[in-house]
Design a protein around this motif. Structure first.
Motif, PDB file in Angstrom:
ATOM      1  N   ARG A   1       0.846  -1.199   0.000  1.00 37.59           N
ATOM      2  CA  ARG A   1       0.000   0.000   0.000  1.00 37.59           C
ATOM      3  C   ARG A   1       0.877   1.243   0.000  1.00 37.59           C
ATOM      4  O   ARG A   1       2.058   1.197   0.346  1.00 37.59           O
TER       5      ARG A   1
ATOM      6  N   ASP B   1       1.796   4.887   1.501  1.00 33.54           N
ATOM      7  CA  ASP B   1       1.616   5.670   2.724  1.00 33.54           C
ATOM      8  C   ASP B   1       1.171   7.082   2.359  1.00 33.54           C
ATOM      9  O   ASP B   1       0.978   7.406   1.174  1.00 33.54           O
TER      10      ASP B   1
ATOM     11  N   GLU C   1       4.671   0.778   0.965  1.00 37.09           N
ATOM     12  CA  GLU C   1       4.910   0.037   2.205  1.00 37.09           C
ATOM     13  C   GLU C   1       4.524  -1.406   1.964  1.00 37.09           C
ATOM     14  O   GLU C   1       3.540  -1.690   1.275  1.00 37.09           O
TER      15      GLU C   1
ATOM     16  N   LEU D   1      -7.872  -1.030   8.039  1.00 40.33           N
ATOM     17  CA  LEU D   1      -7.241   0.242   7.678  1.00 40.33           C
ATOM     18  C   LEU D   1      -8.108   1.443   8.028  1.00 40.33           C
ATOM     19  O   LEU D   1      -7.598   2.550   8.168  1.00 40.33           O
ATOM     20  N   GLY D   2      -9.391   1.231   8.212  1.00 42.57           N
ATOM     21  CA  GLY D   2     -10.282   2.326   8.590  1.00 42.57           C
ATOM     22  C   GLY D   2     -10.521   2.444  10.088  1.00 42.57           C
ATOM     23  O   GLY D   2     -11.357   3.232  10.517  1.00 42.57           O
ATOM     24  N   ARG D   3      -9.798   1.674  10.879  1.00 44.44           N
ATOM     25  CA  ARG D   3     -10.012   1.653  12.323  1.00 44.44           C
ATOM     26  C   ARG D   3      -8.803   2.196  13.084  1.00 44.44           C
ATOM     27  O   ARG D   3      -7.663   1.829  12.791  1.00 44.44           O
ATOM     28  N   PRO D   4      -9.028   3.055  14.091  1.00 41.59           N
ATOM     29  CA  PRO D   4      -7.910   3.580  14.870  1.00 41.59           C
ATOM     30  C   PRO D   4      -7.171   2.500  15.662  1.00 41.59           C
ATOM     31  O   PRO D   4      -5.988   2.658  15.960  1.00 41.59           O
ATOM     32  N   GLU D   5      -7.852   1.397  15.945  1.00 42.93           N
ATOM     33  CA  GLU D   5      -7.204   0.306  16.681  1.00 42.93           C
ATOM     34  C   GLU D   5      -6.053  -0.315  15.895  1.00 42.93           C
ATOM     35  O   GLU D   5      -5.215  -1.004  16.456  1.00 42.93           O
ATOM     36  N   PHE D   6      -6.031  -0.077  14.601  1.00 40.40           N
ATOM     37  CA  PHE D   6      -5.001  -0.659  13.737  1.00 40.40           C
ATOM     38  C   PHE D   6      -4.165   0.412  13.039  1.00 40.40           C
ATOM     39  O   PHE D   6      -3.760   0.262  11.892  1.00 40.40           O
ATOM     40  N   ASP D   7      -3.938   1.494  13.746  1.00 43.02           N
ATOM     41  CA  ASP D   7      -3.085   2.556  13.216  1.00 43.02           C
ATOM     42  C   ASP D   7      -1.909   2.742  14.165  1.00 43.02           C
ATOM     43  O   ASP D   7      -2.089   3.281  15.252  1.00 43.02           O
ATOM     44  N   PRO D   8      -0.776   2.231  13.803  1.00 45.93           N
ATOM     45  CA  PRO D   8      -0.411   1.608  12.526  1.00 45.93           C
ATOM     46  C   PRO D   8      -0.848   0.141  12.473  1.00 45.93           C
ATOM     47  O   PRO D   8      -1.048  -0.505  13.510  1.00 45.93           O
ATOM     48  N   LEU D   9      -0.957  -0.356  11.269  1.00 46.00           N
ATOM     49  CA  LEU D   9      -1.317  -1.756  11.061  1.00 46.00           C
ATOM     50  C   LEU D   9      -0.147  -2.625  11.501  1.00 46.00           C
ATOM     51  O   LEU D   9       0.983  -2.409  11.077  1.00 46.00           O
TER      52      LEU D   9
END
Length: 95
Positions: A20, A22, A28, A62-70
């Motif tokens: 993807r 960045d 990345e 990718l649309g969730r804050p829980e996975f930022d960063p993935l």
């Protein structure tokens, strides 16, 4: 924008390289895994390809804050464990 490439399959599930861009437009790469048990939740009849299920899981994460960063590697089961309604939401992305 992302794509899953380099699929490998084994007795426990499938793995891909997630590519993807960045925020600065740099490429990345990270890993993603989809276990057969999780695949069975989102495609109980096996009618949806594993890559399509994995793409829905990545799009959701990718649309969730829980996975930022993935996380790298990212296991699809993480979505199910961290977000209570992930199964339902990911299911809607697949259909």
């Amino acid at each position: 924008m992302f794509e899953l490439v380099d699929e490998t399959e084994d007795a426990t599930g499938c793995r891909w390289t997630l590519q993807r861009l960045d925020a600065d437009g740099r490429l990345e790469r990270s890993g993603i895994r989809l276990g057969w048990a999780d695949y069975g939740v989102w495609s109980p009849d096996g009618g949806v390809s594993p890559v399509r299920v994995a793409e829905a899981v990545v799009a959701f994460a990718l649309g969730r804050p829980e996975f930022d960063p993935l996380p790298d590697p990212f296991d699809a089961a993480m979505a199910r464990r961290r977000i209570p309604d992930a199964d339902e939401r990911i299911g809607r992305l697949i259909r």
